[in-house]
Design an enzyme around this catalytic site. Structure first.
Site, PDB file in Angstrom:
ATOM      1  N   LYS A 195      35.966  48.140  30.693  1.00  0.00           N
ATOM      2  CA  LYS A 195      35.860  48.745  32.024  1.00  0.00           C
ATOM      3  C   LYS A 195      35.426  50.191  31.876  1.00  0.00           C
ATOM      4  O   LYS A 195      36.111  51.006  31.258  1.00  0.00           O
ATOM      5  CB  LYS A 195      37.211  48.667  32.741  1.00  0.00           C
ATOM      6  N   LYS A 252      32.689  45.478  33.182  1.00  0.00           N
ATOM      7  CA  LYS A 252      32.715  45.986  34.552  1.00  0.00           C
ATOM      8  C   LYS A 252      32.315  47.445  34.566  1.00  0.00           C
ATOM      9  O   LYS A 252      32.844  48.192  33.746  1.00  0.00           O
ATOM     10  CB  LYS A 252      34.150  45.837  35.076  1.00  0.00           C
TER      11      LYS A 252
HETATM   12  C1  PBG Z   1      41.845  49.249  39.911  1.00  0.00           C
HETATM   13  C2  PBG Z   1      40.522  48.632  40.094  1.00  0.00           C
HETATM   14  C3  PBG Z   1      39.297  49.224  40.461  1.00  0.00           C
HETATM   15  C4  PBG Z   1      38.388  48.175  40.624  1.00  0.00           C
HETATM   16  C5  PBG Z   1      39.054  47.004  40.302  1.00  0.00           C
HETATM   17  N1  PBG Z   1      40.364  47.307  39.962  1.00  0.00           N
HETATM   18  C6  PBG Z   1      38.936  50.626  40.812  1.00  0.00           C
HETATM   19  C7  PBG Z   1      39.012  51.709  39.826  1.00  0.00           C
HETATM   20  O1  PBG Z   1      39.296  51.520  38.646  1.00  0.00           O
HETATM   21  O2  PBG Z   1      38.824  52.826  40.267  1.00  0.00           O
HETATM   22  C8  PBG Z   1      36.965  48.332  41.077  1.00  0.00           C
HETATM   23  C9  PBG Z   1      36.380  47.153  41.767  1.00  0.00           C
HETATM   24  C10 PBG Z   1      35.168  47.437  42.589  1.00  0.00           C
HETATM   25  O3  PBG Z   1      34.640  48.567  42.660  1.00  0.00           O
HETATM   26  O4  PBG Z   1      34.701  46.484  43.214  1.00  0.00           O
HETATM   27  N2  PBG Z   1      42.012  50.149  38.906  1.00  0.00           N
END
Ligand code: PBG
Length: 330
Positions: A195, A252
């Site tokens: 991520k 992601k």
């Molecule tokens: C929680 C989380 C996030 C997303 C999924 N789980 C946001 C972040 O890390 O700021 C992003 C999903 C999206 O943008 O569709 N931490």
């Protein structure tokens, strides 16, 4: 046809029938996961800017949303719970766990429920964990303890799959351990293993009430999410999550990290998920609304790229439209 060239590649592009026969990759709704937001303290469904067809649901409307999704061929979901009460530590998973129970009660085992495990929707400051006493960084071990507690509660409430998205070290091991200790070791862990620290999460943070806020030294998530210029970090993070007990790994965002997905999915032989995150989804929607792009066809093109790059699972706000979009391509 032109008789002057000896290598004729256009023969195989000449009709839909031939193109269908020679296609190497096919996208299907069966491999998609639909995100759901269930928000405490709102009285009606709310739209999310940029995410056409996605809503912040109330505990009642989320059940109707799922019902409609099942009619559209979607049976796999990832749930994001957004509680009213925010804190700094000793946070409570109760709101989301209760929603999981209610959804399970209504739909039984007809649907697959993954649940996002993170603290950012529960903290007053919007960071994904518990802060150090000086409030200048996120404390790893205090956060992991809370995450494991959340994950266990979600698993006990009936989640099929826990999806930690916080990016702390050791969260997968801690979650695997509490599951094992509670005879829940059959539950899947889908780790957000690669991520990245991305600007493409914008619309989501509005939906999940999770943007970093307040007067903190810590303004963003750069000290725990992966830097876009450091793909080795994504490899090591994924390898670690695999060793700690994750069943499914994830890249992601998707499109800006397609090279990472392609490389990691060939290096690490595990199922790979990709998350078409809110910003990349909204980018297509907004272009389409301006009349600058055929939105459905563009989504299908992007989903195909994900499969080509090695994903077997696509998390997308468009899962509920996929069957129609794919049919209209035929
Ligand atoms: C929680 C989380 C996030 C997303 C999924 N789980 C946001 C972040 O890390 O700021 C992003 C999903 C999206 O943008 O569709 N931490």
């Amino acid at each position: 046809m032109d008789q002057t060239t000896s290598i004729n590649l256009r023969r195989l592009r000449q009709s839909r029938a031939v193109r269908e026969l020679v296609q190497e990759y096919r996208v299907s709704v069966e491999q998609m996961i639909q995100p759901l937001f269930v928000v405490e303290g709102i009285t009606s469904q709310q739209m999310i800017p940029g995410l056409t067809g996605t809503f912040r649901d109330t505990p009642e409307t989320v059940l109707k949303t799922i019902e409609k999704d099942i009619e559209a061929g979607v049976r796999k979901f990832i749930l994001f719970g957004v509680p009213v009460e925010k804190g700094e530590n000793q946070l409570s998973p109760a709101f989301t766990s209760y929603q999981i129970e209610e959804i399970r009660k209504q739909f039984g085992n007809d649907i697959f429920i993954a649940v996002d495990v993170c603290l950012c929707s529960s903290t007053t400051h919007g960071q994904c964990g518990v802060l150090s006493p000086e409030k200048d960084h996120v404390d790893n071990s205090a956060t992991v303890q809370e995450l494991a507690n959340f994950a266990l509660s979600y698993a006990q409430a009936g989640a099929d799959c826990l999806a930690p998205s916080d990016m702390m070290d050791g969260r997968v091991a801690a979650i695997r351990k509490v599951l094992k200790d509670s005879q829940l070791n059959h539950k899947l862990i889908m780790s957000y293993s690669a991520k990245f620290h991305s600007r493409f999460y914008g619309p989501f943070r509005l939906a999940a009430d999770s943007a970093p806020k307040g007067d903190l030294k810590l303004k963003d998530r750069a000290t725990y999410q992966i830097d876009s210029a450091s793909p080795k970090d994504a490899y090591l993070s994924s390898l670690r999550d695999l060793e700690e007990g994750a069943d499914i790994l994830m890249v992601k965002p998707g499109l800006p990290y397609l090279d990472v997905l392609s490389r990691l999915s060939s290096q690490i032989q595990k199922p790979w998920a990709v998350y078409q995150v809110s910003g990349e989804y909204a980018a297509i929607e907004l272009l389409a609304q301006q009349g600058l792009m055929n939105g459905p066809a563009a989504h299908v093109e992007v989903w195909t790229a994900f499969i080509r790059a090695g994903a077997s699972i696509i998390i997308t706000y468009g899962a509920r439209f996929a069957r129609n979009y794919l049919r209209s391509m035929e």
